[in-house]
Design an enzyme around this catalytic site. Structure first.
Site, short mmCIF file in Angstrom:
data_model
loop_
_atom_site.label_atom_id
_atom_site.label_comp_id
_atom_site.label_asym_id
_atom_site.label_seq_id
_atom_site.Cartn_x
_atom_site.Cartn_y
_atom_site.Cartn_z
N THR A 282 0.85 -1.18 0.00
CA THR A 282 0.00 0.00 0.00
C THR A 282 0.89 1.23 0.00
OG1 THR A 282 -1.82 1.12 1.17
CG2 THR A 282 -0.18 0.00 2.53
N CYS A 283 0.30 2.38 -0.32
CA CYS A 283 1.05 3.65 -0.31
C CYS A 283 0.02 4.77 -0.26
CB CYS A 283 1.96 3.76 -1.52
SG CYS A 283 1.10 3.70 -3.11
N GLY A 284 0.22 5.85 -1.02
CA GLY A 284 -0.76 6.92 -1.03
C GLY A 284 -1.91 6.66 -1.99
#
Length: 327
Positions: A282-284
Protein backbone atom coordinates in the site's frame (compact mmCIF):
# COMPACT_ATOMS: atom_id res chain seq x y z
CA UNK A 1 -16.56 1.12 -1.22
CA UNK A 2 -15.71 -0.52 -4.50
CA UNK A 3 -17.27 -3.70 -5.69
CA UNK A 4 -15.05 -6.77 -5.45
CA UNK A 5 -12.80 -7.72 -8.38
CA UNK A 6 -14.53 -9.13 -11.41
CA UNK A 7 -14.24 -12.79 -12.21
CA UNK A 8 -10.99 -13.81 -13.84
CA UNK A 9 -11.15 -14.75 -17.47
CA UNK A 10 -9.43 -14.56 -20.79
CA UNK A 11 -10.47 -11.79 -23.11
CA UNK A 12 -8.92 -10.95 -26.45
CA UNK A 13 -9.31 -8.19 -29.00
CA UNK A 14 -8.29 -8.96 -32.54
CA UNK A 15 -6.42 -6.03 -34.03
CA UNK A 16 -6.61 -5.15 -37.69
CA UNK A 17 -3.31 -5.12 -39.56
CA UNK A 18 -3.86 -3.75 -43.06
CA UNK A 19 -7.05 -5.43 -44.29
CA UNK A 20 -6.43 -8.78 -42.64
CA UNK A 21 -6.72 -9.97 -39.06
CA UNK A 22 -4.07 -12.13 -37.50
CA UNK A 23 -3.37 -13.88 -34.20
CA UNK A 24 0.05 -15.17 -33.30
CA UNK A 25 0.07 -18.84 -32.28
CA UNK A 26 0.65 -19.34 -28.56
CA UNK A 27 3.69 -21.54 -29.23
CA UNK A 28 5.22 -18.79 -31.36
CA UNK A 29 4.58 -16.21 -28.63
CA UNK A 30 6.22 -18.42 -26.02
CA UNK A 31 9.22 -18.98 -28.25
CA UNK A 32 9.59 -15.23 -28.75
CA UNK A 33 9.51 -14.57 -25.01
CA UNK A 34 12.18 -17.22 -24.45
CA UNK A 35 14.28 -15.66 -27.19
CA UNK A 36 14.15 -12.25 -25.51
CA UNK A 37 15.20 -13.84 -22.24
CA UNK A 38 18.13 -15.73 -23.74
CA UNK A 39 19.72 -13.68 -26.50
CA UNK A 40 22.14 -10.78 -26.48
CA UNK A 41 24.49 -9.44 -23.80
CA UNK A 42 22.99 -9.13 -20.33
CA UNK A 43 24.05 -8.20 -16.84
CA UNK A 44 23.50 -10.65 -14.01
CA UNK A 45 20.38 -8.86 -12.79
CA UNK A 46 18.65 -8.51 -16.17
CA UNK A 47 15.27 -10.24 -16.21
CA UNK A 48 12.76 -9.38 -18.97
CA UNK A 49 9.93 -10.16 -16.55
CA UNK A 50 11.00 -7.78 -13.79
CA UNK A 51 13.95 -5.44 -14.31
CA UNK A 52 16.48 -4.76 -17.10
CA UNK A 53 19.49 -2.49 -17.32
CA UNK A 54 20.11 0.35 -19.75
CA UNK A 55 22.75 -1.86 -21.41
CA UNK A 56 20.13 -4.56 -21.99
CA UNK A 57 17.66 -2.10 -23.48
CA UNK A 58 20.29 -0.52 -25.72
CA UNK A 59 21.24 -3.95 -27.10
CA UNK A 60 17.60 -4.86 -27.80
CA UNK A 61 16.24 -1.47 -28.85
CA UNK A 62 15.96 -2.39 -32.53
CA UNK A 63 14.37 -5.79 -31.93
CA UNK A 64 11.14 -5.85 -33.96
CA UNK A 65 8.98 -7.15 -31.12
CA UNK A 66 10.29 -4.83 -28.42
CA UNK A 67 7.93 -2.12 -27.21
CA UNK A 68 9.12 0.69 -24.93
CA UNK A 69 6.68 2.62 -22.75
CA UNK A 70 7.17 5.90 -20.92
CA UNK A 71 5.13 5.49 -17.74
CA UNK A 72 6.04 8.83 -16.17
CA UNK A 73 3.51 10.18 -13.65
CA UNK A 74 3.82 13.15 -11.32
CA UNK A 75 2.00 14.09 -8.16
CA UNK A 76 -0.46 16.95 -8.81
CA UNK A 77 1.63 19.16 -6.50
CA UNK A 78 4.74 18.67 -8.66
CA UNK A 79 3.48 21.02 -11.33
CA UNK A 80 4.87 18.82 -14.11
CA UNK A 81 3.13 16.92 -16.89
CA UNK A 82 4.35 13.48 -17.93
CA UNK A 83 2.90 13.59 -21.44
CA UNK A 84 4.43 16.99 -22.21
CA UNK A 85 7.84 15.82 -21.07
CA UNK A 86 7.46 12.65 -23.13
CA UNK A 87 6.65 14.70 -26.24
CA UNK A 88 9.77 16.80 -25.66
CA UNK A 89 12.17 13.87 -25.20
CA UNK A 90 11.84 10.11 -24.91
CA UNK A 91 13.74 6.90 -25.56
CA UNK A 92 13.55 6.09 -29.30
CA UNK A 93 10.32 4.33 -30.22
CA UNK A 94 8.69 4.82 -26.83
CA UNK A 95 4.93 5.19 -26.45
CA UNK A 96 3.39 7.16 -23.59
CA UNK A 97 1.42 5.15 -21.02
CA UNK A 98 -0.95 7.57 -19.27
CA UNK A 99 -1.58 6.14 -15.80
CA UNK A 100 -4.45 8.56 -15.13
CA UNK A 101 -6.16 7.85 -18.46
CA UNK A 102 -5.72 4.07 -18.47
CA UNK A 103 -7.67 3.69 -15.25
CA UNK A 104 -11.18 3.12 -13.96
CA UNK A 105 -12.96 6.44 -14.38
CA UNK A 106 -16.05 5.02 -12.70
CA UNK A 107 -14.20 5.32 -9.39
CA UNK A 108 -13.73 8.56 -7.45
CA UNK A 109 -10.29 7.31 -6.41
CA UNK A 110 -7.25 8.25 -8.52
CA UNK A 111 -5.92 5.95 -11.28
CA UNK A 112 -7.58 2.74 -10.10
CA UNK A 113 -6.91 -0.35 -12.22
CA UNK A 114 -8.92 -0.14 -15.44
CA UNK A 115 -11.51 -2.62 -16.69
CA UNK A 116 -9.85 -5.28 -18.84
CA UNK A 117 -11.59 -4.06 -22.01
CA UNK A 118 -10.24 -0.54 -21.54
CA UNK A 119 -6.72 -1.80 -20.84
CA UNK A 120 -6.77 -3.93 -24.00
CA UNK A 121 -8.21 -1.23 -26.25
CA UNK A 122 -5.76 1.44 -25.05
CA UNK A 123 -2.76 -0.88 -25.44
CA UNK A 124 -3.94 -2.05 -28.84
CA UNK A 125 -4.17 1.57 -29.96
CA UNK A 126 -0.58 2.00 -28.76
CA UNK A 127 0.52 -0.98 -30.85
CA UNK A 128 1.29 -3.19 -27.85
CA UNK A 129 0.01 -6.76 -27.70
CA UNK A 130 0.73 -10.46 -27.68
CA UNK A 131 4.27 -11.42 -28.62
CA UNK A 132 5.81 -8.14 -27.54
CA UNK A 133 8.49 -7.75 -24.92
CA UNK A 134 7.69 -4.52 -23.07
CA UNK A 135 10.13 -2.29 -21.19
CA UNK A 136 8.68 0.59 -19.18
CA UNK A 137 10.58 3.53 -17.73
CA UNK A 138 9.85 6.86 -16.07
CA UNK A 139 11.49 10.26 -15.69
CA UNK A 140 12.16 9.81 -11.95
CA UNK A 141 14.50 6.80 -12.18
CA UNK A 142 12.29 4.10 -10.71
CA UNK A 143 8.92 5.35 -9.56
CA UNK A 144 5.69 5.19 -11.57
CA UNK A 145 7.08 2.67 -14.08
CA UNK A 146 6.57 0.00 -11.42
CA UNK A 147 2.84 0.80 -11.41
CA UNK A 148 2.67 0.10 -15.16
CA UNK A 149 4.61 -3.15 -14.60
CA UNK A 150 2.08 -4.18 -11.93
CA UNK A 151 -0.88 -3.34 -14.17
CA UNK A 152 0.49 -5.59 -16.91
CA UNK A 153 0.98 -8.37 -14.37
CA UNK A 154 -2.56 -7.85 -13.06
CA UNK A 155 -3.79 -8.33 -16.62
CA UNK A 156 -1.86 -11.59 -16.99
CA UNK A 157 0.92 -10.10 -19.13
CA UNK A 158 4.30 -11.06 -17.66
CA UNK A 159 6.46 -10.11 -20.65
CA UNK A 160 7.30 -6.72 -19.14
CA UNK A 161 10.28 -5.28 -17.31
CA UNK A 162 11.06 -1.95 -15.66
CA UNK A 163 14.11 -0.07 -16.92
CA UNK A 164 16.47 0.12 -13.95
CA UNK A 165 17.35 3.76 -13.33
CA UNK A 166 14.86 4.94 -15.94
CA UNK A 167 15.28 7.96 -18.19
CA UNK A 168 17.77 9.76 -15.88
CA UNK A 169 20.27 6.89 -16.11
CA UNK A 170 19.69 6.52 -19.86
CA UNK A 171 20.43 10.21 -20.41
CA UNK A 172 23.34 10.30 -17.96
CA UNK A 173 25.02 7.62 -20.07
CA UNK A 174 24.69 9.78 -23.18
CA UNK A 175 22.24 7.49 -24.94
CA UNK A 176 20.01 8.72 -27.73
CA UNK A 177 16.64 10.35 -27.14
CA UNK A 178 14.12 11.70 -29.63
CA UNK A 179 10.92 13.72 -29.87
CA UNK A 180 9.36 11.89 -32.82
CA UNK A 181 6.15 9.87 -32.43
CA UNK A 182 6.53 6.12 -33.02
CA UNK A 183 4.99 4.27 -35.95
CA UNK A 184 2.07 2.33 -34.43
CA UNK A 185 0.45 -0.82 -35.80
CA UNK A 186 -2.38 -2.52 -33.92
CA UNK A 187 -1.68 -5.86 -32.24
CA UNK A 188 -4.07 -8.30 -30.60
CA UNK A 189 -3.72 -8.62 -26.83
CA UNK A 190 -4.98 -11.47 -24.65
CA UNK A 191 -5.82 -10.62 -21.04
CA UNK A 192 -6.25 -13.03 -18.14
CA UNK A 193 -6.96 -10.85 -15.11
CA UNK A 194 -5.12 -12.10 -12.01
CA UNK A 195 -7.57 -11.23 -9.24
CA UNK A 196 -5.22 -12.41 -6.52
CA UNK A 197 -2.87 -9.51 -7.31
CA UNK A 198 -5.21 -6.75 -6.11
CA UNK A 199 -7.04 -6.15 -2.82
CA UNK A 200 -9.90 -3.85 -1.86
CA UNK A 201 -10.61 -2.09 1.44
CA UNK A 202 -12.72 -4.95 2.83
CA UNK A 203 -10.00 -7.51 2.17
CA UNK A 204 -7.29 -5.26 3.65
CA UNK A 205 -9.42 -4.57 6.74
CA UNK A 206 -9.76 -8.32 7.28
CA UNK A 207 -6.01 -8.82 6.82
CA UNK A 208 -5.30 -6.03 9.31
CA UNK A 209 -7.58 -7.62 11.90
CA UNK A 210 -6.47 -11.24 11.40
CA UNK A 211 -2.75 -10.61 10.88
CA UNK A 212 -2.53 -13.31 8.23
CA UNK A 213 -0.82 -10.97 5.73
CA UNK A 214 2.13 -8.65 6.01
CA UNK A 215 0.80 -5.20 5.03
CA UNK A 216 3.70 -3.14 3.69
CA UNK A 217 3.36 0.65 3.47
CA UNK A 218 5.68 2.36 0.95
CA UNK A 219 5.07 5.92 2.17
CA UNK A 220 7.67 7.99 3.99
CA UNK A 221 8.25 7.30 7.70
CA UNK A 222 6.71 10.67 8.61
CA UNK A 223 3.48 9.95 6.75
CA UNK A 224 3.39 6.42 8.16
CA UNK A 225 3.74 7.69 11.75
CA UNK A 226 1.23 10.47 11.14
CA UNK A 227 3.79 13.25 11.74
CA UNK A 228 3.57 14.64 8.20
CA UNK A 229 0.36 15.84 6.55
CA UNK A 230 -1.01 13.89 3.63
CA UNK A 231 -0.58 15.55 0.22
CA UNK A 232 -4.27 15.00 -0.54
CA UNK A 233 -6.74 17.10 1.42
CA UNK A 234 -9.29 15.52 3.73
CA UNK A 235 -7.32 12.41 4.70
CA UNK A 236 -6.51 11.30 8.22
CA UNK A 237 -2.85 10.84 9.12
CA UNK A 238 -1.29 7.55 10.17
CA UNK A 239 -1.32 4.01 8.84
CA UNK A 240 -3.29 0.78 8.62
CA UNK A 241 -3.10 -1.02 11.99
CA UNK A 242 -0.61 -3.87 11.90
CA UNK A 243 1.17 -2.62 8.78
CA UNK A 244 4.92 -2.19 8.45
CA UNK A 245 6.72 0.78 6.95
CA UNK A 246 9.01 -0.10 4.02
CA UNK A 247 9.79 3.29 2.48
CA UNK A 248 10.17 2.76 -1.23
CA UNK A 249 13.29 4.92 -1.45
CA UNK A 250 15.10 2.54 0.90
CA UNK A 251 14.84 -0.11 -1.83
CA UNK A 252 16.77 2.07 -4.29
CA UNK A 253 20.40 3.01 -4.75
CA UNK A 254 21.55 6.62 -4.93
CA UNK A 255 21.36 6.55 -8.75
CA UNK A 256 17.69 5.47 -8.75
CA UNK A 257 18.40 1.84 -9.58
CA UNK A 258 16.97 -0.96 -7.47
CA UNK A 259 19.17 -2.64 -4.88
CA UNK A 260 20.29 -6.19 -5.48
CA UNK A 261 18.48 -9.14 -3.92
CA UNK A 262 20.63 -9.15 -0.79
CA UNK A 263 20.08 -5.42 -0.32
CA UNK A 264 16.33 -5.79 -0.76
CA UNK A 265 16.17 -8.60 1.78
CA UNK A 266 18.18 -6.51 4.24
CA UNK A 267 15.70 -3.61 3.97
CA UNK A 268 12.73 -5.94 4.46
CA UNK A 269 14.40 -7.64 7.43
CA UNK A 270 15.16 -4.26 9.04
CA UNK A 271 11.45 -3.43 8.78
CA UNK A 272 10.54 -6.70 10.52
CA UNK A 273 8.83 -8.22 7.47
CA UNK A 274 7.97 -11.91 7.75
CA UNK A 275 8.52 -13.26 4.24
CA UNK A 276 6.72 -16.49 5.13
CA UNK A 277 3.44 -14.57 5.10
CA UNK A 278 1.77 -13.35 1.90
CA UNK A 279 2.11 -9.60 1.45
CA UNK A 280 -0.20 -6.71 0.61
CA UNK A 281 1.46 -3.47 -0.45
CA UNK A 282 0.00 0.00 0.00
CA UNK A 283 1.05 3.65 -0.31
CA UNK A 284 -0.76 6.92 -1.03
CA UNK A 285 -2.63 5.99 -4.21
CA UNK A 286 -1.21 2.68 -5.43
CA UNK A 287 1.84 3.98 -7.35
CA UNK A 288 4.90 3.54 -5.11
CA UNK A 289 3.33 0.43 -3.56
CA UNK A 290 4.11 -1.26 -6.87
CA UNK A 291 7.83 -0.67 -6.26
CA UNK A 292 7.46 -2.97 -3.25
CA UNK A 293 5.70 -5.57 -5.41
CA UNK A 294 8.55 -5.38 -7.91
CA UNK A 295 11.12 -5.77 -5.13
CA UNK A 296 9.30 -8.79 -3.72
CA UNK A 297 9.21 -10.37 -7.16
CA UNK A 298 12.92 -9.71 -7.55
CA UNK A 299 13.74 -11.76 -4.45
CA UNK A 300 11.54 -14.63 -5.63
CA UNK A 301 8.47 -13.90 -3.51
CA UNK A 302 5.36 -14.27 -5.65
CA UNK A 303 2.50 -14.24 -3.10
CA UNK A 304 1.98 -10.49 -3.04
CA UNK A 305 -0.90 -8.18 -3.91
CA UNK A 306 -1.46 -4.42 -4.06
CA UNK A 307 -4.15 -2.46 -2.22
CA UNK A 308 -5.34 -0.33 -5.11
CA UNK A 309 -7.24 2.29 -3.10
CA UNK A 310 -4.32 2.64 -0.66
CA UNK A 311 -4.29 5.57 1.78
CA UNK A 312 -6.43 7.77 -0.46
CA UNK A 313 -9.25 5.33 0.27
CA UNK A 314 -8.32 4.14 3.77
CA UNK A 315 -7.57 7.62 5.10
CA UNK A 316 -10.95 8.89 3.94
CA UNK A 317 -13.00 5.83 4.94
CA UNK A 318 -14.76 6.68 8.21
CA UNK A 319 -15.33 3.14 9.51
CA UNK A 320 -11.79 1.74 9.37
CA UNK A 321 -9.24 2.32 12.17
CA UNK A 322 -6.06 4.36 11.86
CA UNK A 323 -2.87 3.80 13.86
CA UNK A 324 -0.10 6.36 14.51
CA UNK A 325 3.50 6.12 15.64
CA UNK A 326 6.14 3.62 14.52
CA UNK A 327 4.07 0.45 15.03
Amino acid sequence: MRDGPQAAGEIGLCATVGVAQRRLPLIALRDRHEAFANRGPTMAHDDPKTLVSTDWLASHLKDPDLRVLDGTWFMPSDGRDGRSEYLAAHIPGARFFDIDDISDHRSDLPHMAPPVEKFMSRLRAMGVGDGHQVVVYDAHGLFSAARVWWLFRLMGQDNIAVLDGGLPKWQAEGRRIEDMPPVVRDRHMTVRRQNQMVKDVTQVAAASKLGDYEILDARSPGRFRGDEPEPRAGLRSGHIPGSRNVFYRDLLNADGTMKDADGLRAVLAASGVDLDKPAITTCGSGVTAAILNLALERIGKTDHALYDGSWTEWGAFPTVPVATGDS
